[in-house]
Design a protein around this motif. Structure first.
Motif, PDB file in Angstrom:
ATOM      1  N   ARG A 202     -33.482  33.539  18.714  1.00 15.42           N
ATOM      2  CA  ARG A 202     -33.568  33.276  20.365  1.00 15.42           C
ATOM      3  C   ARG A 202     -34.723  34.324  20.623  1.00 15.42           C
ATOM      4  O   ARG A 202     -35.385  33.994  21.584  1.00 15.42           O
ATOM      5  CB  ARG A 202     -32.411  33.957  20.870  1.00 15.42           C
ATOM      6  N   LEU A 203     -34.998  35.419  19.854  1.00 13.76           N
ATOM      7  CA  LEU A 203     -36.202  36.167  20.233  1.00 13.76           C
ATOM      8  C   LEU A 203     -37.373  35.441  19.960  1.00 13.76           C
ATOM      9  O   LEU A 203     -38.476  35.872  20.608  1.00 13.76           O
ATOM     10  CB  LEU A 203     -36.110  37.430  19.469  1.00 13.76           C
ATOM     11  N   GLU A 204     -37.630  34.875  18.848  1.00 11.28           N
ATOM     12  CA  GLU A 204     -38.690  34.226  18.452  1.00 11.28           C
ATOM     13  C   GLU A 204     -38.859  33.077  19.512  1.00 11.28           C
ATOM     14  O   GLU A 204     -40.274  32.795  19.723  1.00 11.28           O
ATOM     15  CB  GLU A 204     -38.765  33.523  17.005  1.00 11.28           C
ATOM     16  N   LYS A 205     -38.022  32.528  19.960  1.00 15.59           N
ATOM     17  CA  LYS A 205     -38.201  31.297  20.998  1.00 15.59           C
ATOM     18  C   LYS A 205     -38.934  32.051  22.299  1.00 15.59           C
ATOM     19  O   LYS A 205     -39.545  31.011  23.039  1.00 15.59           O
ATOM     20  CB  LYS A 205     -36.852  30.764  21.355  1.00 15.59           C
ATOM     21  N   VAL A 206     -38.807  33.126  22.570  1.00 13.08           N
ATOM     22  CA  VAL A 206     -39.525  33.663  23.959  1.00 13.08           C
ATOM     23  C   VAL A 206     -40.815  34.373  23.691  1.00 13.08           C
ATOM     24  O   VAL A 206     -41.241  35.375  24.194  1.00 13.08           O
ATOM     25  CB  VAL A 206     -38.585  34.559  24.458  1.00 13.08           C
ATOM     26  N   GLY A 207     -41.292  34.344  22.291  1.00  7.82           N
ATOM     27  CA  GLY A 207     -42.495  34.972  21.871  1.00  7.82           C
ATOM     28  C   GLY A 207     -42.508  35.932  21.063  1.00  7.82           C
ATOM     29  O   GLY A 207     -43.571  36.832  21.041  1.00  7.82           O
ATOM     30  N   LEU A 208     -41.470  36.685  20.727  1.00 10.93           N
ATOM     31  CA  LEU A 208     -41.405  37.859  19.877  1.00 10.93           C
ATOM     32  C   LEU A 208     -41.446  37.740  18.443  1.00 10.93           C
ATOM     33  O   LEU A 208     -40.180  37.030  18.035  1.00 10.93           O
ATOM     34  CB  LEU A 208     -40.333  38.746  20.254  1.00 10.93           C
ATOM     35  N   LYS A 209     -42.267  37.945  17.664  1.00  8.13           N
ATOM     36  CA  LYS A 209     -42.116  37.561  16.283  1.00  8.13           C
ATOM     37  C   LYS A 209     -41.555  38.891  15.309  1.00  8.13           C
ATOM     38  O   LYS A 209     -41.033  38.647  14.229  1.00  8.13           O
ATOM     39  CB  LYS A 209     -43.742  37.450  15.760  1.00  8.13           C
ATOM     40  N   ARG A 210     -41.822  39.924  15.774  1.00  3.91           N
ATOM     41  CA  ARG A 210     -41.089  41.217  15.241  1.00  3.91           C
ATOM     42  C   ARG A 210     -39.706  41.432  15.226  1.00  3.91           C
ATOM     43  O   ARG A 210     -39.189  41.032  16.077  1.00  3.91           O
ATOM     44  CB  ARG A 210     -41.896  42.329  15.396  1.00  3.91           C
ATOM     45  N   LYS A 211     -38.939  42.114  14.102  1.00  2.00           N
ATOM     46  CA  LYS A 211     -37.573  42.371  14.275  1.00  2.00           C
ATOM     47  C   LYS A 211     -37.493  43.698  15.082  1.00  2.00           C
ATOM     48  O   LYS A 211     -38.040  44.777  14.794  1.00  2.00           O
ATOM     49  CB  LYS A 211     -37.196  42.571  12.934  1.00  2.00           C
ATOM     50  N   ILE A 212     -36.603  43.372  16.116  1.00  2.15           N
ATOM     51  CA  ILE A 212     -36.448  44.666  17.036  1.00  2.15           C
ATOM     52  C   ILE A 212     -34.868  45.360  16.903  1.00  2.15           C
ATOM     53  O   ILE A 212     -34.590  46.339  17.352  1.00  2.15           O
ATOM     54  CB  ILE A 212     -36.518  44.618  18.357  1.00  2.15           C
ATOM     55  N   PHE A 213     -34.170  44.510  16.190  1.00  2.74           N
ATOM     56  CA  PHE A 213     -32.623  44.798  16.066  1.00  2.74           C
ATOM     57  C   PHE A 213     -32.527  45.387  14.625  1.00  2.74           C
ATOM     58  O   PHE A 213     -32.738  44.540  13.537  1.00  2.74           O
ATOM     59  CB  PHE A 213     -31.735  43.787  16.488  1.00  2.74           C
ATOM     60  N   GLU A 214     -32.095  46.514  14.366  1.00  3.87           N
ATOM     61  CA  GLU A 214     -31.939  47.116  13.201  1.00  3.87           C
ATOM     62  C   GLU A 214     -30.618  46.357  12.665  1.00  3.87           C
ATOM     63  O   GLU A 214     -29.844  45.525  13.302  1.00  3.87           O
ATOM     64  CB  GLU A 214     -31.413  48.595  13.068  1.00  3.87           C
ATOM     65  N   ASN A 215     -30.591  46.161  11.058  1.00  5.26           N
ATOM     66  CA  ASN A 215     -29.302  45.306  10.762  1.00  5.26           C
ATOM     67  C   ASN A 215     -28.027  45.873  11.182  1.00  5.26           C
ATOM     68  O   ASN A 215     -27.059  45.045  11.254  1.00  5.26           O
ATOM     69  CB  ASN A 215     -29.737  45.401   9.124  1.00  5.26           C
ATOM     70  N   ASP A 216     -27.913  47.196  10.851  1.00  5.43           N
ATOM     71  CA  ASP A 216     -26.611  47.749  11.286  1.00  5.43           C
ATOM     72  C   ASP A 216     -26.333  47.451  12.683  1.00  5.43           C
ATOM     73  O   ASP A 216     -24.991  47.243  13.212  1.00  5.43           O
ATOM     74  CB  ASP A 216     -26.508  49.211  10.971  1.00  5.43           C
ATOM     75  N   ALA A 217     -27.391  47.458  13.723  1.00  7.09           N
ATOM     76  CA  ALA A 217     -27.187  47.225  14.878  1.00  7.09           C
ATOM     77  C   ALA A 217     -26.583  45.651  15.149  1.00  7.09           C
ATOM     78  O   ALA A 217     -25.656  45.393  15.741  1.00  7.09           O
ATOM     79  CB  ALA A 217     -28.342  47.456  15.750  1.00  7.09           C
ATOM     80  N   VAL A 218     -27.047  44.605  14.290  1.00  5.65           N
ATOM     81  CA  VAL A 218     -26.596  43.379  14.457  1.00  5.65           C
ATOM     82  C   VAL A 218     -25.092  43.130  14.022  1.00  5.65           C
ATOM     83  O   VAL A 218     -24.392  42.636  14.589  1.00  5.65           O
ATOM     84  CB  VAL A 218     -27.723  42.363  13.785  1.00  5.65           C
ATOM     85  N   ASP A 219     -24.924  43.883  12.881  1.00  4.54           N
ATOM     86  CA  ASP A 219     -23.442  43.901  12.428  1.00  4.54           C
ATOM     87  C   ASP A 219     -22.705  44.483  13.450  1.00  4.54           C
ATOM     88  O   ASP A 219     -21.364  43.971  13.778  1.00  4.54           O
ATOM     89  CB  ASP A 219     -23.337  44.839  11.168  1.00  4.54           C
ATOM     90  N   ALA A 220     -23.137  45.534  14.172  1.00  8.42           N
ATOM     91  CA  ALA A 220     -22.395  46.109  15.313  1.00  8.42           C
ATOM     92  C   ALA A 220     -21.965  44.767  16.483  1.00  8.42           C
ATOM     93  O   ALA A 220     -20.950  44.801  17.058  1.00  8.42           O
ATOM     94  CB  ALA A 220     -22.711  47.361  15.640  1.00  8.42           C
ATOM     95  N   VAL A 221     -23.021  44.190  16.799  1.00 12.25           N
ATOM     96  CA  VAL A 221     -22.921  43.115  17.750  1.00 12.25           C
ATOM     97  C   VAL A 221     -22.014  42.128  17.371  1.00 12.25           C
ATOM     98  O   VAL A 221     -21.230  41.531  18.050  1.00 12.25           O
ATOM     99  CB  VAL A 221     -24.307  42.573  18.003  1.00 12.25           C
ATOM    100  N   TYR A 222     -22.128  41.784  15.939  1.00 10.70           N
ATOM    101  CA  TYR A 222     -21.218  40.769  15.376  1.00 10.70           C
ATOM    102  C   TYR A 222     -19.847  41.237  15.671  1.00 10.70           C
ATOM    103  O   TYR A 222     -19.003  40.293  15.998  1.00 10.70           O
ATOM    104  CB  TYR A 222     -21.539  40.400  14.085  1.00 10.70           C
ATOM    105  N   ARG A 223     -19.247  42.325  15.173  1.00  9.40           N
ATOM    106  CA  ARG A 223     -18.025  42.930  15.281  1.00  9.40           C
ATOM    107  C   ARG A 223     -17.302  43.006  16.780  1.00  9.40           C
ATOM    108  O   ARG A 223     -16.388  42.331  16.770  1.00  9.40           O
ATOM    109  CB  ARG A 223     -18.003  44.269  14.768  1.00  9.40           C
ATOM    110  N   ALA A 224     -18.383  43.404  17.766  1.00  8.55           N
ATOM    111  CA  ALA A 224     -17.734  43.532  18.933  1.00  8.55           C
ATOM    112  C   ALA A 224     -17.855  41.976  19.502  1.00  8.55           C
ATOM    113  O   ALA A 224     -16.842  41.630  20.476  1.00  8.55           O
ATOM    114  CB  ALA A 224     -18.916  44.166  19.770  1.00  8.55           C
ATOM    115  N   SER A 225     -18.585  40.902  19.435  1.00  7.41           N
ATOM    116  CA  SER A 225     -18.565  39.730  19.725  1.00  7.41           C
ATOM    117  C   SER A 225     -17.627  38.666  19.228  1.00  7.41           C
ATOM    118  O   SER A 225     -17.442  37.791  19.621  1.00  7.41           O
ATOM    119  CB  SER A 225     -19.917  39.098  19.978  1.00  7.41           C
ATOM    120  N   ARG A 226     -17.144  39.285  17.730  1.00 12.92           N
ATOM    121  CA  ARG A 226     -16.646  38.038  17.091  1.00 12.92           C
ATOM    122  C   ARG A 226     -17.401  36.920  16.578  1.00 12.92           C
ATOM    123  O   ARG A 226     -16.753  35.948  16.378  1.00 12.92           O
ATOM    124  CB  ARG A 226     -15.054  37.597  17.570  1.00 12.92           C
TER     125      ARG A 226
END
Length: 266
Positions: A202-226
């Motif tokens: 989704r970030l790349e679709k709006v023009g952002l090529k670099r990674k701005i979410f740390e891996n641990d942060a995405v894991d935290a998003v996954y746990r919270a969002s199921r």
């Protein structure tokens, strides 16, 4: 607000069914393929899933991919209607603006429209979104009648029912209808590794090529969002807002935790 800060062209985590942001997870891709197969074989298919799992964006992606010179697609997005209103809504979505008033005339008009499409080499596809809202038993019966429109032993239309889990129970109460639904698929949430790819996509679709979410942060998003896309979007949107406010270069678990607390307050 935060677009300039992150260097993006649009908001990446809007909860709107925009096919541009469709993410083909393993289950979403299989569901899309099954619906395509149902359209080609005609008859009826049912896609269910929990709230926010991506059913609507999947159905809009399907509708967009069906070429207009080969298919006429009608999408009924608000099926909480009386039988007469429901039939009129289908006709309107199929391009018939002046619909008759009586039920027999409406059914005849639907049949005529489908035959006209057939003669023009086009298949008719009717997508009923949020179909769990079909509470009126008489309206549910109209679905069965739509499948009675046949010509030379072939269905004149494909009926795709998209809805939450309770739709399966509603359809099961009408045995004749349930037997006509040859394709049934239940859409689940994203897996943990798919959540990483989903956010980056989704970030790349709006023009952002670099990674701005740390891996641990995405894991935290996954746990919270199921793994539910709508919840992922809600959390990530607030993460970007908080990250903008703090002028950080990357989203870490601290920001995700604050975002999750904000989501719970809504």
């Amino acid at each position: 607000m935060y677009k300039e800060f992150w260097g993006i062209e649009e908001f990446p985590f809007e909860n709107v069914p925009d096919p541009r942001f469709f993410y083909p997870s393993a289950e979403h891709q299989e569901a899309l393929l099954r619906l395509f197969c149902a359209v080609n074989s005609k008859g009826a298919a049912m896609l269910t899933g929990e709230v926010g799992c991506g059913k609507t964006i999947l159905s809009r992606t399907l509708a967009q991919d069906l070429q207009s010179d080969r298919y006429e697609v009608g999408v009924v997005a608000n099926p909480r209607l009386s039988p007469i209103e429901f039939l009129r809504g289908i006709l309107y979505q199929l391009g018939v603006e002046e619909a008759p008033d009586s039920r027999p005339d409406l059914l005849q008009a639907l049949n005529d429209r489908m035959v006209k499409n057939h003669d023009a080499g086009k298949d008719t596809v009717i997508i009923v979104d949020e179909a769990q809202a079909l509470e009126d038993p008489e309206t549910l019966e109209e679905l069965l009648l739509l499948l009675n429109f046949q010509l030379n032993g072939r269905f004149l239309a494909t009926l795709l029912l998209i809805g939450q889990s309770e739709l399966r129970e509603r359809i099961s109460r009408i045995k004749q209808l349930e037997q006509r639904v040859s394709t049934k698929f239940h859409l689940g949430p994203l897996k943990q590794e798919e959540t990483h790819a989903y956010i980056q996509s989704r970030l790349e679709k709006v023009g952002l090529k670099r990674k701005i979410f740390e891996n641990d942060a995405v894991d935290a998003v996954y746990r919270a969002s199921r793994g539910i896309p709508r919840e992922i979007n809600n959390t990530c949107d607030i993460c970007l807002l908080l990250g903008f406010g703090a002028r950080v270069e990357e989203i870490d678990t601290t920001i995700v935790q604050k975002a999750c607390e904000a989501v719970r307050q809504f």
